[in-house]
Structure formats: C-alpha cells, structure tokens
Design a protein around this motif. Structure first.
Motif, PDB file in Angstrom:
ATOM      1  N   VAL A  39     -27.403  16.886 -15.178  1.00  0.00           N
ATOM      2  CA  VAL A  39     -26.100  16.563 -15.956  1.00  0.00           C
ATOM      3  C   VAL A  39     -25.721  14.938 -15.183  1.00  0.00           C
ATOM      4  N   TYR A  40     -25.368  14.208 -16.126  1.00  0.00           N
ATOM      5  CA  TYR A  40     -24.875  12.930 -15.948  1.00  0.00           C
ATOM      6  C   TYR A  40     -23.571  12.627 -15.964  1.00  0.00           C
ATOM      7  N   VAL A  41     -23.025  12.043 -14.854  1.00  0.00           N
ATOM      8  CA  VAL A  41     -21.642  11.651 -14.741  1.00  0.00           C
ATOM      9  C   VAL A  41     -21.463  10.044 -14.691  1.00  0.00           C
ATOM     10  N   THR A  42     -20.537   9.386 -15.344  1.00  0.00           N
ATOM     11  CA  THR A  42     -20.227   8.196 -15.429  1.00  0.00           C
ATOM     12  C   THR A  42     -18.912   8.107 -14.700  1.00  0.00           C
ATOM     13  N   LEU A  43     -18.737   7.311 -13.717  1.00  0.00           N
ATOM     14  CA  LEU A  43     -17.346   7.174 -13.277  1.00  0.00           C
ATOM     15  C   LEU A  43     -17.008   5.819 -13.289  1.00  0.00           C
ATOM     16  N   ALA A  44     -15.947   5.269 -13.790  1.00  0.00           N
ATOM     17  CA  ALA A  44     -15.375   3.758 -13.926  1.00  0.00           C
ATOM     18  C   ALA A  44     -14.491   3.750 -12.596  1.00  0.00           C
ATOM     19  N   GLY A  45     -13.366   3.110 -12.809  1.00  0.00           N
ATOM     20  CA  GLY A  45     -12.299   2.697 -11.726  1.00  0.00           C
ATOM     21  C   GLY A  45     -10.816   2.579 -12.240  1.00  0.00           C
ATOM     22  N   TYR A  46      -9.915   3.465 -11.927  1.00  0.00           N
ATOM     23  CA  TYR A  46      -8.404   3.307 -12.182  1.00  0.00           C
ATOM     24  C   TYR A  46      -7.846   2.751 -10.815  1.00  0.00           C
ATOM     25  N   GLU A  47      -7.006   1.781 -11.115  1.00  0.00           N
ATOM     26  CA  GLU A  47      -6.237   0.980 -10.160  1.00  0.00           C
ATOM     27  C   GLU A  47      -4.959   1.912  -9.540  1.00  0.00           C
ATOM     28  N   TYR A  48      -5.010   1.996  -8.475  1.00  0.00           N
ATOM     29  CA  TYR A  48      -3.530   2.553  -7.722  1.00  0.00           C
ATOM     30  C   TYR A  48      -3.064   1.571  -7.100  1.00  0.00           C
ATOM     31  N   ALA A  49      -1.733   1.424  -7.105  1.00  0.00           N
ATOM     32  CA  ALA A  49      -1.043   0.322  -6.204  1.00  0.00           C
ATOM     33  C   ALA A  49       0.368   0.798  -6.038  1.00  0.00           C
ATOM     34  N   LYS A  50       0.870   0.190  -5.014  1.00  0.00           N
ATOM     35  CA  LYS A  50       2.230   0.409  -4.711  1.00  0.00           C
ATOM     36  C   LYS A  50       2.795  -0.866  -3.655  1.00  0.00           C
ATOM     37  N   VAL A  51       3.886  -1.303  -3.998  1.00  0.00           N
ATOM     38  CA  VAL A  51       4.544  -2.457  -3.355  1.00  0.00           C
ATOM     39  C   VAL A  51       5.798  -1.916  -2.681  1.00  0.00           C
ATOM     40  N   ILE A  52       6.064  -2.421  -1.376  1.00  0.00           N
ATOM     41  CA  ILE A  52       7.279  -2.085  -0.630  1.00  0.00           C
ATOM     42  C   ILE A  52       7.658  -3.545  -0.154  1.00  0.00           C
ATOM     43  N   ARG A  53       8.939  -3.998  -0.723  1.00  0.00           N
ATOM     44  CA  ARG A  53       9.450  -5.224  -0.291  1.00  0.00           C
ATOM     45  C   ARG A  53      10.499  -5.101   1.079  1.00  0.00           C
ATOM     46  N   ILE A  54      10.387  -5.757   1.891  1.00  0.00           N
ATOM     47  CA  ILE A  54      11.166  -5.810   3.115  1.00  0.00           C
ATOM     48  C   ILE A  54      11.523  -7.167   3.329  1.00  0.00           C
ATOM     49  N   SER A  55      12.746  -7.021   3.686  1.00  0.00           N
ATOM     50  CA  SER A  55      13.691  -8.502   3.929  1.00  0.00           C
ATOM     51  C   SER A  55      13.286  -8.981   5.300  1.00  0.00           C
ATOM     52  N   LYS A  56      13.228 -10.374   5.468  1.00  0.00           N
ATOM     53  CA  LYS A  56      13.118 -11.022   6.414  1.00  0.00           C
ATOM     54  C   LYS A  56      13.735 -10.448   7.820  1.00  0.00           C
ATOM     55  N   THR A  57      15.010 -10.215   7.518  1.00  0.00           N
ATOM     56  CA  THR A  57      15.916  -9.764   8.575  1.00  0.00           C
ATOM     57  C   THR A  57      15.351  -8.633   9.218  1.00  0.00           C
ATOM     58  N   VAL A  58      15.045  -7.587   8.327  1.00  0.00           N
ATOM     59  CA  VAL A  58      14.631  -6.371   8.770  1.00  0.00           C
ATOM     60  C   VAL A  58      13.370  -6.290   9.505  1.00  0.00           C
ATOM     61  N   ALA A  59      12.242  -7.210   8.799  1.00  0.00           N
ATOM     62  CA  ALA A  59      11.323  -7.376   9.750  1.00  0.00           C
ATOM     63  C   ALA A  59      11.241  -8.251  11.192  1.00  0.00           C
TER      64      ALA A  59
END
Length: 249
Positions: A39-59
């Motif tokens: 049995v042949y299986v072909t896999l590609a690629g799906y992007e998963y992403a998440k962005v968190i923005r932190i203020s300079k003050t908090v950092a």
C-alpha cells in the motif's frame, strides 16, 4: 503511537498490504512469487502556526524563565493542533485522521443504544471486528468522559471491571489487557480500537519557535511565532474499528 517520519517535502512510501503465508517448496523446483501487495501512502505538508505578541514592558519586567515558558506554551499548542488532526482531520485541506479512516457502518463499527449504555458484549463485539493480524499492537482510544463515565463501569460476566491500572506505566490503564490512550480530541461517546501504527505521519518541519522585534516594531512589542509542517494518513483502514453510543453512525 503513530508511525512518524521526518522527511522534508512530499514523501511517498510503501507499507504492507496483503500478506500471504509462506508455502512448502519442492526441492529444485521454481518458487512461485507470493501474491503479496504493498500500500502506497503519499504525505505532503500542512502548516501549523501560532503567534503571541508580548509588549516590551511585559518582556522587560518578566522573570528570566518567562521566555522559556512562552516557547514551551507555543510548542504545546501546536502539538495539540497536530493531535486533533491525527484524530479528526478529514483529509481534504488538512491531514487525514482516525475518525475518517473508514466509512463507518455495522461491518466495521459497533453502534450502542444510548438508553442501554456500553456493556461487556459491546466491547467483545468491537474487539471481534479487528482482524487478528492487528491485535498485537492494538490499543483503545477515547476521551476521559468516555473512559471514566462509561468504560470504567463495565463489568464482565464475573462482575469484575474490564479495566485495570497499568502498574508498569504509572497512571495508564488497560482494557482486557490492552492499553488505553486518552485524548481530549476524541468526541464524546466514541471509542476507537486498533493498531494505530498504521496511521502514518510526516513531521517535515519540527515544531520551531522564533521571536522578532521587527514585525511588532510599531507596537513596541515582541512577536513569538511557533510553526510546524505536518501531514498524516491512514495506511491500512482495516486496522481501525470504532464503537459509538448514539442513534446512528
């Protein structure tokens, strides 16, 4: 629990399909090739992403471990999204998951009347549906509600619970001697049973977390971005069976 690859880009690979037993051979006679299939299986690629923005003050005010905690949180959130895809992905614009391994009907799934609940016979019927070739790696998969609210209450003919604590694996459990996997991403009233190594995945880009002050320059902030590239599919749908408590599959 699945067969995982780490190959950049699309990948096509073979997995065992039909297997026939070896045959007796007459000495000095030609050997007829077996009618096994792949049995042949072909896999590609799906992007998963998440962005968190932190203020300079908090950092600036945060403790030294803050950034490490943030990076770990992003990685965990992406891992959860991938876990959801492995179980529920429909295979159209996302990976194909366990729920879509088969078109479920009474030949490959057990339907339980919700007014009666799951009993010992239902579990035995589910296990009987799985071909013996997949039993050595077989596991159960469900969410906490299904396990603690239903399966943990099932008793056999002698009145003994069908589940036991797996002492070697700590807090894990076994049903009829086979491991149980718990995931919040399995929908209520659903129990899968099978050899989940036949679910094949390709994590072509590992979970990566990067930070940038450029993208958030005008906001005087720092962006933390987590990404991964993943795909999965069901190599052998016959290796997975399902039990559902409801009125229809």
């Amino acid at each position: 629990q699945i067969t995982l690859l780490r190959v950049a880009g699309n990948v096509k690979f073979a997995i065992e399909g039909t297997r026939n037993p070896a045959a007796l051979h007459d000495e000095n006679e030609p050997i007829t090739p077996a009618e096994d299939s792949l049995v042949y299986v072909t896999l590609a690629g799906y992007e998963y992403a998440k962005v968190i923005r932190i203020s300079k003050t908090v950092a600036t005010m945060a403790i030294d471990a803050f950034e490490t905690w943030l990076v770990n949180m992003l990685a965990e959130d992406i891992a959860r999204a991938i876990e959801d895809a492995i179980i529920n992905g429909d295979g159209s614009t996302e990976p194909k998951g366990i729920e879509h391994a088969n078109t479920w009907d009474l030949t490959n799934a057990v339907l339980v009347d919700p007014t009666e609940g799951v009993d010992f016979d239902d579990i035995m019927n589910l296990m009987a549906m799985l071909p013996n070739a997949y039993m050595s790696n077989a596991k159960f998969l469900c969410n906490n509600k299904m396990f603690y609210g239903s399966l943990a209450k099932v008793r056999d003919a002698d009145g003994m619970p069908i589940y036991v604590k797996d002492m070697e694996a700590g807090v894990s459990f076994r049903i009829m001697g086979l491991p149980v996997i718990l995931s919040d991403y399995v929908v209520d009233n659903t129990l899968y049973f099978g050899d989940f190594t036949k679910v094949v995945g390709n994590l072509s880009q590992d979970i990566t977390v990067e930070s940038s002050t450029q993208s958030a320059f005008l906001a005087n902030a720092i962006d933390f971005r987590g990404t991964a590239i993943f795909d999965c599919d069901i190599a052998l749908p016959g290796a997975i069976r399902k039990l559902y408590v409801g009125t229809s599959l």
